[in-house]
Design a protein around this motif. Structure first.
Motif, PDB file in Angstrom:
ATOM      1  N   ALA A  24       0.522  -1.045   0.338  1.00  0.00           N
ATOM      2  CA  ALA A  24       0.190   0.008  -0.533  1.00  0.00           C
ATOM      3  C   ALA A  24       0.910   1.279   0.077  1.00  0.00           C
ATOM      4  CB  ALA A  24      -1.193   0.083   1.255  1.00  0.00           C
ATOM      5  N   ILE A  25       1.428   1.503   0.271  1.00  0.00           N
ATOM      6  CA  ILE A  25       3.071   2.355   0.885  1.00  0.00           C
ATOM      7  C   ILE A  25       4.044   2.286  -0.673  1.00  0.00           C
ATOM      8  CG2 ILE A  25       4.655   3.344   2.527  1.00  0.00           C
ATOM      9  CD1 ILE A  25       1.832   3.176   3.654  1.00  0.00           C
ATOM     10  N   LEU A  26       4.460   1.128  -0.823  1.00  0.00           N
ATOM     11  CA  LEU A  26       5.028   1.384  -1.836  1.00  0.00           C
ATOM     12  C   LEU A  26       4.865   1.884  -3.479  1.00  0.00           C
ATOM     13  CD1 LEU A  26       6.937   0.915   0.515  1.00  0.00           C
ATOM     14  CD2 LEU A  26       8.439  -0.408  -0.862  1.00  0.00           C
ATOM     15  N   PHE A  27       3.468   0.604  -3.508  1.00  0.00           N
ATOM     16  CA  PHE A  27       3.092   0.420  -4.953  1.00  0.00           C
ATOM     17  C   PHE A  27       1.532   0.559  -4.844  1.00  0.00           C
ATOM     18  CE2 PHE A  27       6.544  -3.097  -3.459  1.00  0.00           C
ATOM     19  CZ  PHE A  27       7.273  -2.156  -4.737  1.00  0.00           C
ATOM     20  N   GLN A  28       1.030   1.864  -3.880  1.00  0.00           N
ATOM     21  CA  GLN A  28      -0.211   2.335  -4.095  1.00  0.00           C
ATOM     22  C   GLN A  28      -1.577   0.944  -4.485  1.00  0.00           C
ATOM     23  OE1 GLN A  28       2.393   3.511  -6.464  1.00  0.00           O
ATOM     24  NE2 GLN A  28       3.062   4.610  -4.950  1.00  0.00           N
ATOM     25  N   GLY A  29      -1.119  -0.178  -3.386  1.00  0.00           N
ATOM     26  CA  GLY A  29      -1.896  -1.466  -3.563  1.00  0.00           C
ATOM     27  C   GLY A  29      -1.467  -2.344  -4.455  1.00  0.00           C
ATOM     28  N   LYS A  30      -1.212  -2.311  -5.072  1.00  0.00           N
ATOM     29  CA  LYS A  30      -0.437  -3.586  -5.905  1.00  0.00           C
ATOM     30  C   LYS A  30       0.174  -4.159  -6.016  1.00  0.00           C
ATOM     31  CE  LYS A  30       0.021  -0.095 -10.525  1.00  0.00           C
ATOM     32  NZ  LYS A  30       1.047  -0.339 -10.769  1.00  0.00           N
ATOM     33  N   PRO A  31       0.216  -6.043  -5.426  1.00  0.00           N
ATOM     34  CA  PRO A  31      -0.011  -6.609  -4.189  1.00  0.00           C
ATOM     35  C   PRO A  31       1.761  -7.150  -5.361  1.00  0.00           C
ATOM     36  CG  PRO A  31      -1.370  -8.267  -6.495  1.00  0.00           C
ATOM     37  CD  PRO A  31      -1.484  -5.711  -6.611  1.00  0.00           C
ATOM     38  N   VAL A  32       2.620  -6.573  -5.525  1.00  0.00           N
ATOM     39  CA  VAL A  32       4.310  -6.428  -5.617  1.00  0.00           C
ATOM     40  C   VAL A  32       4.747  -7.663  -4.542  1.00  0.00           C
ATOM     41  CG1 VAL A  32       6.385  -5.686  -6.233  1.00  0.00           C
ATOM     42  CG2 VAL A  32       3.981  -4.532  -7.174  1.00  0.00           C
ATOM     43  N   ILE A  33       4.478  -7.676  -3.272  1.00  0.00           N
ATOM     44  CA  ILE A  33       5.396  -7.874  -2.417  1.00  0.00           C
ATOM     45  C   ILE A  33       4.148  -9.075  -2.324  1.00  0.00           C
ATOM     46  CG2 ILE A  33       6.311  -8.248   0.313  1.00  0.00           C
ATOM     47  CD1 ILE A  33       6.889  -4.827  -0.312  1.00  0.00           C
ATOM     48  N   LEU A  34       4.391 -10.265  -2.179  1.00  0.00           N
ATOM     49  CA  LEU A  34       4.131 -11.490  -2.038  1.00  0.00           C
ATOM     50  C   LEU A  34       4.222 -12.121  -0.236  1.00  0.00           C
ATOM     51  CD1 LEU A  34       3.284 -13.516  -5.104  1.00  0.00           C
ATOM     52  CD2 LEU A  34       1.899 -12.199  -4.690  1.00  0.00           C
ATOM     53  N   PRO A  35       3.600 -12.901   0.397  1.00  0.00           N
ATOM     54  CA  PRO A  35       3.507 -13.091   1.736  1.00  0.00           C
ATOM     55  C   PRO A  35       4.025 -14.423   1.878  1.00  0.00           C
ATOM     56  CG  PRO A  35       1.404 -12.401   1.597  1.00  0.00           C
ATOM     57  CD  PRO A  35       1.701 -12.514   0.407  1.00  0.00           C
ATOM     58  N   GLU A 190      -8.405   1.930   0.901  1.00  0.00           N
ATOM     59  CA  GLU A 190      -8.670   0.912   0.130  1.00  0.00           C
ATOM     60  C   GLU A 190      -7.629   0.694  -0.780  1.00  0.00           C
ATOM     61  OE1 GLU A 190      -9.141   5.232  -2.390  1.00  0.00           O
ATOM     62  OE2 GLU A 190     -10.026   4.261  -0.467  1.00  0.00           O
ATOM     63  N   SER A 191      -6.145   0.691  -0.588  1.00  0.00           N
ATOM     64  CA  SER A 191      -5.100   0.622  -1.055  1.00  0.00           C
ATOM     65  C   SER A 191      -4.393   0.212  -0.029  1.00  0.00           C
ATOM     66  CB  SER A 191      -4.127   1.891  -0.708  1.00  0.00           C
ATOM     67  OG  SER A 191      -4.013   2.300  -1.690  1.00  0.00           O
ATOM     68  N   PHE A 192      -5.306  -0.562   0.823  1.00  0.00           N
ATOM     69  CA  PHE A 192      -5.026  -1.927   2.077  1.00  0.00           C
ATOM     70  C   PHE A 192      -5.470  -3.306   1.549  1.00  0.00           C
ATOM     71  CE2 PHE A 192      -3.521   1.874   4.377  1.00  0.00           C
ATOM     72  CZ  PHE A 192      -2.444   1.578   4.512  1.00  0.00           C
ATOM     73  N   SER A 194      -5.805  -5.896   3.046  1.00  0.00           N
ATOM     74  CA  SER A 194      -5.890  -7.334   4.646  1.00  0.00           C
ATOM     75  C   SER A 194      -7.696  -6.586   5.032  1.00  0.00           C
ATOM     76  CB  SER A 194      -4.652  -7.437   4.857  1.00  0.00           C
ATOM     77  OG  SER A 194      -4.037  -6.538   5.147  1.00  0.00           O
ATOM     78  N   ASP A 195      -7.216  -7.148   6.582  1.00  0.00           N
ATOM     79  CA  ASP A 195      -7.823  -5.836   7.904  1.00  0.00           C
ATOM     80  C   ASP A 195      -7.136  -4.829   8.342  1.00  0.00           C
ATOM     81  OD1 ASP A 195      -5.408  -7.122   9.342  1.00  0.00           O
ATOM     82  OD2 ASP A 195      -6.277  -8.357  10.510  1.00  0.00           O
ATOM     83  N   LEU A 196      -5.795  -4.153   7.926  1.00  0.00           N
ATOM     84  CA  LEU A 196      -5.435  -3.502   7.948  1.00  0.00           C
ATOM     85  C   LEU A 196      -6.559  -2.529   7.542  1.00  0.00           C
ATOM     86  CD1 LEU A 196      -1.561  -3.335   7.241  1.00  0.00           C
ATOM     87  CD2 LEU A 196      -2.651  -3.666   8.701  1.00  0.00           C
ATOM     88  N   GLN A 197      -6.939  -2.311   6.491  1.00  0.00           N
ATOM     89  CA  GLN A 197      -7.770  -1.244   5.966  1.00  0.00           C
ATOM     90  C   GLN A 197      -9.073  -1.259   6.805  1.00  0.00           C
ATOM     91  OE1 GLN A 197     -11.362  -1.255   2.942  1.00  0.00           O
ATOM     92  NE2 GLN A 197      -9.573  -1.799   1.718  1.00  0.00           N
ATOM     93  N   ILE A 198     -10.254  -2.144   7.837  1.00  0.00           N
ATOM     94  CA  ILE A 198     -10.785  -2.287   9.197  1.00  0.00           C
ATOM     95  C   ILE A 198      -9.738  -1.423   9.932  1.00  0.00           C
ATOM     96  CG2 ILE A 198     -12.406  -3.329  10.317  1.00  0.00           C
ATOM     97  CD1 ILE A 198     -12.524  -5.265   8.343  1.00  0.00           C
ATOM     98  N   ILE A 199      -9.061  -1.358  10.042  1.00  0.00           N
ATOM     99  CA  ILE A 199      -8.337  -1.079  11.771  1.00  0.00           C
ATOM    100  C   ILE A 199      -8.179   0.372  11.160  1.00  0.00           C
ATOM    101  CG2 ILE A 199      -6.392  -1.813  13.459  1.00  0.00           C
ATOM    102  CD1 ILE A 199      -8.173  -4.078  13.676  1.00  0.00           C
ATOM    103  N   PHE A 200      -7.117   0.509  10.816  1.00  0.00           N
ATOM    104  CA  PHE A 200      -6.308   1.981  10.214  1.00  0.00           C
ATOM    105  C   PHE A 200      -7.836   2.984   9.734  1.00  0.00           C
ATOM    106  CE2 PHE A 200      -2.493   0.444   8.210  1.00  0.00           C
ATOM    107  CZ  PHE A 200      -2.116   0.267   9.034  1.00  0.00           C
TER     108      PHE A 200
END
Length: 346
Positions: A24-35, A190-192, A194-200
């Protein structure tokens, strides 16, 4: 590190959340980094450096969270430093942490050196074609006050009042920026993914207990089924020791209901407000010299406490865009009654 930061760090170590934060911070929500491409790195690094007298001095750094991100040819270190309070030397702190990480990489590469080195390489303890692994550090700030600390090293210098001289010196003074993530004031939630969107989203209304209560109720499907780590992290975010200290035995159900916990906290506050009203009413009765002042004061205080509570809830729900029907349903009043309350409040 305080208990609040410990709880937050344990929660953020989940690779799905960690990847979502950086995406969300680096790539505007694009799934570049995979878990699945993230792996925890040692959080403590010891580096041996030489002081001015040529003696070896061991320096240690303690990262909150640091992970290796390996994606095909890309290898990076991603780090998070949690902050519940403003840090007025944050650029220096992050610069030191990152520099020690790079120094450790140089040390490791030097141990793997080939038998033949040029004199320059030997002096540098670094080969001509060696490369460092980049480090990106985010400051995860969840404090209630708006950040007013420096965002770069240059802001920590006093370069005098002569603007032209200051600008000239800045060209030769190395700078260091921090990547501040002020989670209570983030835009584009909306860039998040996961549940980060709900928590933030929750954190952005957490300073208003009525708005918070409404937000949690609107997301009850999530907040009624929390794991223990999330529950403790929410306790840190809300500065609630009651939520941070709850424990769950292994043989108990591990899903926790925050809706009920907030309702209990809220009701405690309402009862405190009513009790304050009672005391106010008693004092008013005594001052007026009425013989039955205490009895009347109790009744008056309770009534005023409840009425004041309803007015405040109605006002907050109206600000959030709720209809009169919804407000009336929550407060168990008629629509006409709510209209009158809001007319008085307005």
């Amino acid at each position: 590190m305080g208990q609040a930061d410990v709880n937050v760090n344990l929660w953020l170590k989940d690779t799905k959340r960690f990847a979502d934060l950086f995406n969300a911070i680096l790539f505007q929500g694009k799934p570049v980094i995979l878990p699945e491409n993230l792996h925890l790195s040692p959080e403590t690094t010891a580096v041996s450096l030489q002081d001015a007298q040529g003696k070896n001095v061991v320096k240690k750094q303690y990262r909150d969270i640091i992970m290796n991100w390996q994606d095909q040819a890309v290898l990076m270190l991603l780090s998070v430093e949690s902050q519940t309070a403003i840090h007025y030397a944050a650029p220096l702190k992050v610069m030191l942490y990152d520099s020690l990480e790079y120094a450790e990489q140089v040390r490791v590469k030097w141990k793997e050196r080939p038998p033949r080195l040029s004199s320059a390489e030997f002096l540098s303890r670094f080969q001509k074609n060696d490369k460092l692994i980049p480090v990106i550090t985010l400051i995860f700030y969840y404090g209630t006050e708006e950040w007013d600390g420096p965002l770069e090293l240059h802001q920590m210098f006093d370069l005098g009042t002569e603007k032209n001289h200051a600008e000239l010196m800045k060209k030769y003074l190395p700078n260091y920026h921090i990547n501040l993530v002020d989670v209570r004031r983030l835009k584009n939630l909306e860039s998040f993914q996961s549940d980060l969107q709900i928590i933030f989203g929750m954190l952005q209304c957490s300073q208003d207990k009525y708005a918070l209560r409404t937000y949690v109720a609107n997301h009850k499907d999530y907040f009624q089924k929390l794991d223990l780590e999330t529950y403790h992290a929410l306790g840190a975010f809300l500065n609630s020791r009651q939520l941070m200290e709850i424990s769950v035995e292994k043989n108990e159900m591990e899903e926790l209901d925050m809706c009920k916990a907030l309702e209990d906290i809220y009701n405690d506050g309402v009862q405190a407000g009513i009790q304050t009203g009672i005391q106010t009413g008693i004092e008013q009765g005594r001052q007026s010299g009425i013989a039955e002042g205490e009895a009347h004061g109790k009744e008056l205080g309770i009534a005023e406490g409840k009425a004041s509570h309803k007015k405040e809830v109605a006002r907050q729900m109206q600000k959030l865009g709720y209809s009169l029907d919804a407000i009336a349903a929550v407060l168990r009043e008629s629509v006409d009654g709510i209209s009158k309350i809001l007319a008085v409040v307005g």
